[in-house]
Design a protein around this motif. Structure first.
Motif, PDB file in Angstrom:
ATOM      1  N   THR A 291       0.827  -1.203   0.000  1.00  0.00           N
ATOM      2  CA  THR A 291       0.000   0.000   0.000  1.00  0.00           C
ATOM      3  C   THR A 291       0.860   1.251   0.000  1.00  0.00           C
ATOM      4  O   THR A 291       0.572   2.229  -0.722  1.00  0.00           O
ATOM      5  N   GLU A 292       1.928   1.251   0.776  1.00  0.00           N
ATOM      6  CA  GLU A 292       2.828   2.411   0.802  1.00  0.00           C
ATOM      7  C   GLU A 292       3.482   2.628  -0.565  1.00  0.00           C
ATOM      8  O   GLU A 292       3.540   3.754  -1.073  1.00  0.00           O
ATOM      9  N   GLN A 293       3.969   1.529  -1.156  1.00  0.00           N
ATOM     10  CA  GLN A 293       4.610   1.632  -2.462  1.00  0.00           C
ATOM     11  C   GLN A 293       3.637   2.114  -3.530  1.00  0.00           C
ATOM     12  O   GLN A 293       3.907   3.058  -4.278  1.00  0.00           O
ATOM     13  N   MET A 294       2.483   1.442  -3.623  1.00  0.00           N
ATOM     14  CA  MET A 294       1.536   1.759  -4.689  1.00  0.00           C
ATOM     15  C   MET A 294       0.951   3.153  -4.520  1.00  0.00           C
ATOM     16  O   MET A 294       0.747   3.878  -5.507  1.00  0.00           O
ATOM     17  N   SER A 295       0.692   3.570  -3.303  1.00  0.00           N
ATOM     18  CA  SER A 295       0.172   4.920  -3.068  1.00  0.00           C
ATOM     19  C   SER A 295       1.180   5.963  -3.526  1.00  0.00           C
ATOM     20  O   SER A 295       0.819   6.986  -4.128  1.00  0.00           O
ATOM     21  N   GLY A 296       2.461   5.692  -3.259  1.00  0.00           N
ATOM     22  CA  GLY A 296       3.501   6.605  -3.713  1.00  0.00           C
ATOM     23  C   GLY A 296       3.590   6.673  -5.218  1.00  0.00           C
ATOM     24  O   GLY A 296       3.736   7.758  -5.806  1.00  0.00           O
ATOM     25  N   TRP A 297       3.489   5.517  -5.870  1.00  0.00           N
ATOM     26  CA  TRP A 297       3.541   5.497  -7.336  1.00  0.00           C
ATOM     27  C   TRP A 297       2.338   6.213  -7.944  1.00  0.00           C
ATOM     28  O   TRP A 297       2.480   6.955  -8.915  1.00  0.00           O
ATOM     29  N   PHE A 298       1.171   6.010  -7.367  1.00  0.00           N
ATOM     30  CA  PHE A 298      -0.013   6.719  -7.853  1.00  0.00           C
ATOM     31  C   PHE A 298       0.154   8.225  -7.666  1.00  0.00           C
ATOM     32  O   PHE A 298      -0.157   9.008  -8.559  1.00  0.00           O
ATOM     33  N   GLY A 299       0.643   8.611  -6.489  1.00  0.00           N
ATOM     34  CA  GLY A 299       0.833  10.026  -6.217  1.00  0.00           C
ATOM     35  C   GLY A 299       1.805  10.688  -7.176  1.00  0.00           C
ATOM     36  O   GLY A 299       1.682  11.885  -7.484  1.00  0.00           O
ATOM     37  N   ALA A 300       2.771   9.915  -7.654  1.00  0.00           N
ATOM     38  CA  ALA A 300       3.760  10.441  -8.594  1.00  0.00           C
ATOM     39  C   ALA A 300       3.305  10.316 -10.046  1.00  0.00           C
ATOM     40  O   ALA A 300       4.055  10.660 -10.964  1.00  0.00           O
ATOM     41  N   GLY A 301       2.091   9.826 -10.262  1.00  0.00           N
ATOM     42  CA  GLY A 301       1.572   9.704 -11.610  1.00  0.00           C
ATOM     43  C   GLY A 301       2.221   8.603 -12.429  1.00  0.00           C
ATOM     44  O   GLY A 301       2.257   8.677 -13.661  1.00  0.00           O
ATOM     45  N   LYS A 302       2.710   7.560 -11.754  1.00  0.00           N
ATOM     46  CA  LYS A 302       3.459   6.516 -12.456  1.00  0.00           C
ATOM     47  C   LYS A 302       2.634   5.263 -12.763  1.00  0.00           C
ATOM     48  O   LYS A 302       3.173   4.301 -13.331  1.00  0.00           O
ATOM     49  N   ILE A 303       1.364   5.262 -12.383  1.00  0.00           N
ATOM     50  CA  ILE A 303       0.534   4.073 -12.573  1.00  0.00           C
ATOM     51  C   ILE A 303      -0.624   4.380 -13.522  1.00  0.00           C
ATOM     52  O   ILE A 303      -1.383   5.331 -13.324  1.00  0.00           O
ATOM     53  N   ALA A 304      -0.724   3.563 -14.572  1.00  0.00           N
ATOM     54  CA  ALA A 304      -1.866   3.621 -15.486  1.00  0.00           C
ATOM     55  C   ALA A 304      -2.802   2.447 -15.191  1.00  0.00           C
ATOM     56  O   ALA A 304      -2.388   1.454 -14.591  1.00  0.00           O
ATOM     57  N   TYR A 305      -4.041   2.558 -15.615  1.00  0.00           N
ATOM     58  CA  TYR A 305      -4.965   1.446 -15.422  1.00  0.00           C
ATOM     59  C   TYR A 305      -6.102   1.534 -16.424  1.00  0.00           C
ATOM     60  O   TYR A 305      -6.380   2.589 -16.998  1.00  0.00           O
ATOM     61  N   ASP A 306      -6.721   0.392 -16.662  1.00  0.00           N
ATOM     62  CA  ASP A 306      -7.925   0.302 -17.488  1.00  0.00           C
ATOM     63  C   ASP A 306      -8.980  -0.466 -16.715  1.00  0.00           C
ATOM     64  O   ASP A 306      -8.667  -1.376 -15.944  1.00  0.00           O
ATOM     65  N   GLU A 307     -10.222  -0.094 -16.943  1.00  0.00           N
ATOM     66  CA  GLU A 307     -11.359  -0.806 -16.382  1.00  0.00           C
ATOM     67  C   GLU A 307     -12.339  -1.133 -17.506  1.00  0.00           C
ATOM     68  O   GLU A 307     -12.634  -0.275 -18.338  1.00  0.00           O
ATOM     69  N   THR A 308     -12.792  -2.367 -17.542  1.00  0.00           N
ATOM     70  CA  THR A 308     -13.868  -2.760 -18.442  1.00  0.00           C
ATOM     71  C   THR A 308     -15.114  -2.915 -17.577  1.00  0.00           C
ATOM     72  O   THR A 308     -15.159  -3.778 -16.694  1.00  0.00           O
ATOM     73  N   ILE A 309     -16.095  -2.047 -17.797  1.00  0.00           N
ATOM     74  CA  ILE A 309     -17.222  -1.947 -16.868  1.00  0.00           C
ATOM     75  C   ILE A 309     -18.509  -2.418 -17.533  1.00  0.00           C
ATOM     76  O   ILE A 309     -18.846  -1.998 -18.645  1.00  0.00           O
ATOM     77  N   VAL A 310     -19.214  -3.299 -16.838  1.00  0.00           N
ATOM     78  CA  VAL A 310     -20.547  -3.753 -17.223  1.00  0.00           C
ATOM     79  C   VAL A 310     -21.519  -3.220 -16.189  1.00  0.00           C
ATOM     80  O   VAL A 310     -21.283  -3.339 -14.981  1.00  0.00           O
ATOM     81  N   ASP A 311     -22.610  -2.617 -16.619  1.00  0.00           N
ATOM     82  CA  ASP A 311     -23.551  -1.988 -15.703  1.00  0.00           C
ATOM     83  C   ASP A 311     -24.663  -2.935 -15.290  1.00  0.00           C
ATOM     84  O   ASP A 311     -25.243  -3.652 -16.128  1.00  0.00           O
ATOM     85  N   GLY A 312     -24.948  -2.958 -13.982  1.00  0.00           N
ATOM     86  CA  GLY A 312     -26.108  -3.673 -13.463  1.00  0.00           C
ATOM     87  C   GLY A 312     -25.792  -5.024 -12.869  1.00  0.00           C
ATOM     88  O   GLY A 312     -25.138  -5.855 -13.498  1.00  0.00           O
ATOM     89  N   ILE A 313     -26.249  -5.258 -11.655  1.00  0.00           N
ATOM     90  CA  ILE A 313     -25.988  -6.528 -10.973  1.00  0.00           C
ATOM     91  C   ILE A 313     -26.562  -7.690 -11.767  1.00  0.00           C
ATOM     92  O   ILE A 313     -26.013  -8.811 -11.755  1.00  0.00           O
ATOM     93  N   ASP A 314     -27.664  -7.484 -12.517  1.00  0.00           N
ATOM     94  CA  ASP A 314     -28.259  -8.555 -13.307  1.00  0.00           C
ATOM     95  C   ASP A 314     -27.342  -9.014 -14.439  1.00  0.00           C
ATOM     96  O   ASP A 314     -27.578 -10.091 -15.019  1.00  0.00           O
ATOM     97  N   ASN A 315     -26.331  -8.233 -14.766  1.00  0.00           N
ATOM     98  CA  ASN A 315     -25.410  -8.575 -15.845  1.00  0.00           C
ATOM     99  C   ASN A 315     -24.077  -9.123 -15.334  1.00  0.00           C
ATOM    100  O   ASN A 315     -23.109  -9.209 -16.088  1.00  0.00           O
ATOM    101  N   SER A 316     -24.041  -9.524 -14.057  1.00  0.00           N
ATOM    102  CA  SER A 316     -22.803 -10.049 -13.477  1.00  0.00           C
ATOM    103  C   SER A 316     -22.318 -11.308 -14.192  1.00  0.00           C
ATOM    104  O   SER A 316     -21.124 -11.487 -14.426  1.00  0.00           O
ATOM    105  N   VAL A 317     -23.232 -12.195 -14.526  1.00  0.00           N
ATOM    106  CA  VAL A 317     -22.834 -13.434 -15.207  1.00  0.00           C
ATOM    107  C   VAL A 317     -22.249 -13.115 -16.574  1.00  0.00           C
ATOM    108  O   VAL A 317     -21.226 -13.684 -16.977  1.00  0.00           O
ATOM    109  N   ASP A 318     -22.874 -12.198 -17.307  1.00  0.00           N
ATOM    110  CA  ASP A 318     -22.331 -11.794 -18.606  1.00  0.00           C
ATOM    111  C   ASP A 318     -20.919 -11.242 -18.456  1.00  0.00           C
ATOM    112  O   ASP A 318     -20.032 -11.544 -19.265  1.00  0.00           O
ATOM    113  N   ALA A 319     -20.707 -10.429 -17.435  1.00  0.00           N
ATOM    114  CA  ALA A 319     -19.384  -9.854 -17.210  1.00  0.00           C
ATOM    115  C   ALA A 319     -18.369 -10.944 -16.902  1.00  0.00           C
ATOM    116  O   ALA A 319     -17.234 -10.933 -17.404  1.00  0.00           O
ATOM    117  N   PHE A 320     -18.765 -11.899 -16.080  1.00  0.00           N
ATOM    118  CA  PHE A 320     -17.873 -12.997 -15.713  1.00  0.00           C
ATOM    119  C   PHE A 320     -17.501 -13.838 -16.933  1.00  0.00           C
ATOM    120  O   PHE A 320     -16.319 -14.143 -17.165  1.00  0.00           O
TER     121      PHE A 320
END
Length: 338
Positions: A291-320
């Motif tokens: 947590t200390e390491q990753m928080s520091g990297w995020f604070g320094a702008g060194k971490i990128a990320y992507d999220e693939t988002i499916v909306d709605g609890i009824d679509n959980s199986v589709d997302a899985f």
């Protein structure tokens, strides 16, 4: 707030091979006002993860299998909307393991309050700032003992753990980081966004040959999310004294036949290799350090990320199911609306 209805996704039958929708059922549960010591949480994001497929089988593993009729348990993040527990007042952001449900009510001890980081979404607690990132960090440091200058190969590199592992390896001083992914777009993303020095599409040819071309001087550390032909390819390319951290083997999760293992395990002997499987549940002691390491990297702008988002609890199986087939880039999440 008194009564509220919860929608929950439960295991209806054990999948054979690839899961299908009929293996799950959607039920609703009505909650009365929280009893003393309880809280009610409305989720904002729910995680779907490869390890959940293993828990659908009634076999021995590092975590008990889901029982028929169980909610699909796993990580979720949300906010307290009703409370009868002083430690978790209304509005508190919490992390928990109650899984695929939009609203959950339970003993307050089953929830962990989390600090909100200005400018960062709560969803990050389910990947880069949570178990996903910790898994990548532990695999590279504790399990593989990665050293500055190492050549690191990461399979399934465009997934949640892979995108974290590649960045962490570079930040810890890896000399060269190589990844595999399943489409030209994902390959480009690895080198353009996530700092991989080289990447290849495992669908375009033999993994062993592509890895040898990407790592002409061999591989020192292999972080495996895939197994099968990727593990065999890594064993062929490992340098003497190389270390292999086995995090997952997604190629075998839905097979109905005995998976074919590597044919070159003798390299473990002739090259003095070390190979160790791991699960993050045995390494929670590393959480403060991570947590200390990753928080520091995020604070320094060194971490990128992507999220693939499916909306709605009824679509959980589709997302899985989509995640299991590699449709996600970065972390696959289910977002819960109001």
């Amino acid at each position: 707030m008194n009564n509220e209805r919860s929608t929950q996704i439960r295991l209806a039958r054990r999948p054979v091979g690839w899961p299908v929708h009929e293996d799950f059922e959607t039920v609703t549960v009505d909650y009365d006002a929280p009893a003393a010591g309880e809280v009610r949480v409305r989720n904002e994001f729910v995680s779907v993860d490869p390890y959940m497929r293993g828990r659908m089988n009634d076999v021995r593993s590092y975590v008990p299998p889901y029982q028929l009729g169980d909610v699909i348990a796993g990580a979720a993040v949300g906010r307290v909307v009703a409370s009868a527990a002083d430690a978790l007042p209304v509005g508190t952001a919490v992390l928990h393991q109650h899984g695929w449900t939009d609203v959950i009510q339970a003993d307050a001890a089953k929830f962990r309050a989390i600090e909100e980081v200005p400018g960062l979404p709560l969803s990050l607690r389910l990947h880069m700032l949570g178990m996903t990132g910790l898994t990548a960090y532990v695999g590279l440091t504790t399990i593989a003992g990665m050293r500055a200058g190492d050549t690191v190969f990461i399979s399934g590199a465009a997934g949640a753990v892979g995108t974290a592992a590649g960045q962490i390896a570079k930040l810890l001083g890896a000399g060269r980081v190589i990844g595999s992914a399943g489409s030209p777009e994902k390959v480009a993303l690895l080198t353009d966004k996530y700092g991989y020095d080289a990447a290849f599409n495992y669908k375009e040819g033999a993994v062993r040959k592509q890895l040898a071309n990407a790592a002409p001087d061999g591989v020192d550390v292999f972080f495996d999310n895939v197994g099968g032909d990727h593990l065999e390819a890594a064993l062929a390319s490992m340098n003497d004294g190389g270390r292999l951290a086995l995090c997952g083997a997604i190629t075998a999760y839905n097979t109905t036949e005995r998976p074919v293992g590597p044919t070159n395990l003798a390299n473990m002997i002739t090259r003095s290799l070390s190979m160790q499987g791991f699960t993050i549940g045995s390494h929670w002691d590393k959480l403060p350090e991570f947590t200390e390491q990753m928080s520091g990297w995020f604070g320094a702008g060194k971490i990128a990320y992507d999220e693939t988002i499916v909306d709605g609890i009824d679509n959980s199986v589709d997302a899985f199911l989509a995640m299991m087939r590699g449709a996600n880039t970065g972390k696959m999440l289910v977002r819960i609306g109001e």
